[in-house]
Motif scaffolding. Sequence first.
Motif: not given
Length: 184
Positions: A78-79, A86, A100, A143, A173
């Motif tokens: 998750a950038e 994500s 995604h 990713r 997270s």
Amino acid sequence: LKFVEFGRPGFCCAVGGAMRFSLATICCAAAQKGPGGKYDREVVTPLAGYTIFSKVADGEIQLALQVAGASWVGFGIAESGGMAGSDIVHVTADLIEDGHADFKAMPEKDESQDWEKLSWTVADGVTTTEIKRKLAPCDMQDRPIIDDGRATRVVIAYGDTTTLQYHRNLRSSLGINFFKDVPD
């Protein structure tokens, strides 16, 4: 375990609260850990009962996701540090699905399924699933996990239902540096 300020170079993983990123850093011992003693790192996440074991070798990442009381387990790159945008994999006893999330919603299945499930076991109320994929799959919906000296932001979740459903508060997270050795 050492607690240090987030963002300090050379430390192996950063932990945040529920859907936040950057409260503290927990350093992970470099000894072999996890199922079969075949993992380099162990991260006890801020989500109670959810532990991530990892190793990187030969252009792949292998994870063991260990969760108390889970019927399905989710893990994502998750950038932004949150679910929206994500790259997510979820695993049950019967399936693994690479997906995604463009928004905070049920993940969509990727066209290319790049994660491989190696095992799924439940013992003494703890579910352990081992999965792997290439660090940089040739898939525009995935990713890459890159060694840029910084933690990779990830999202985690699990559920106690037999099918993937909304995780309620069973999510968090954090950031993990899958590549750096732990300082003495």
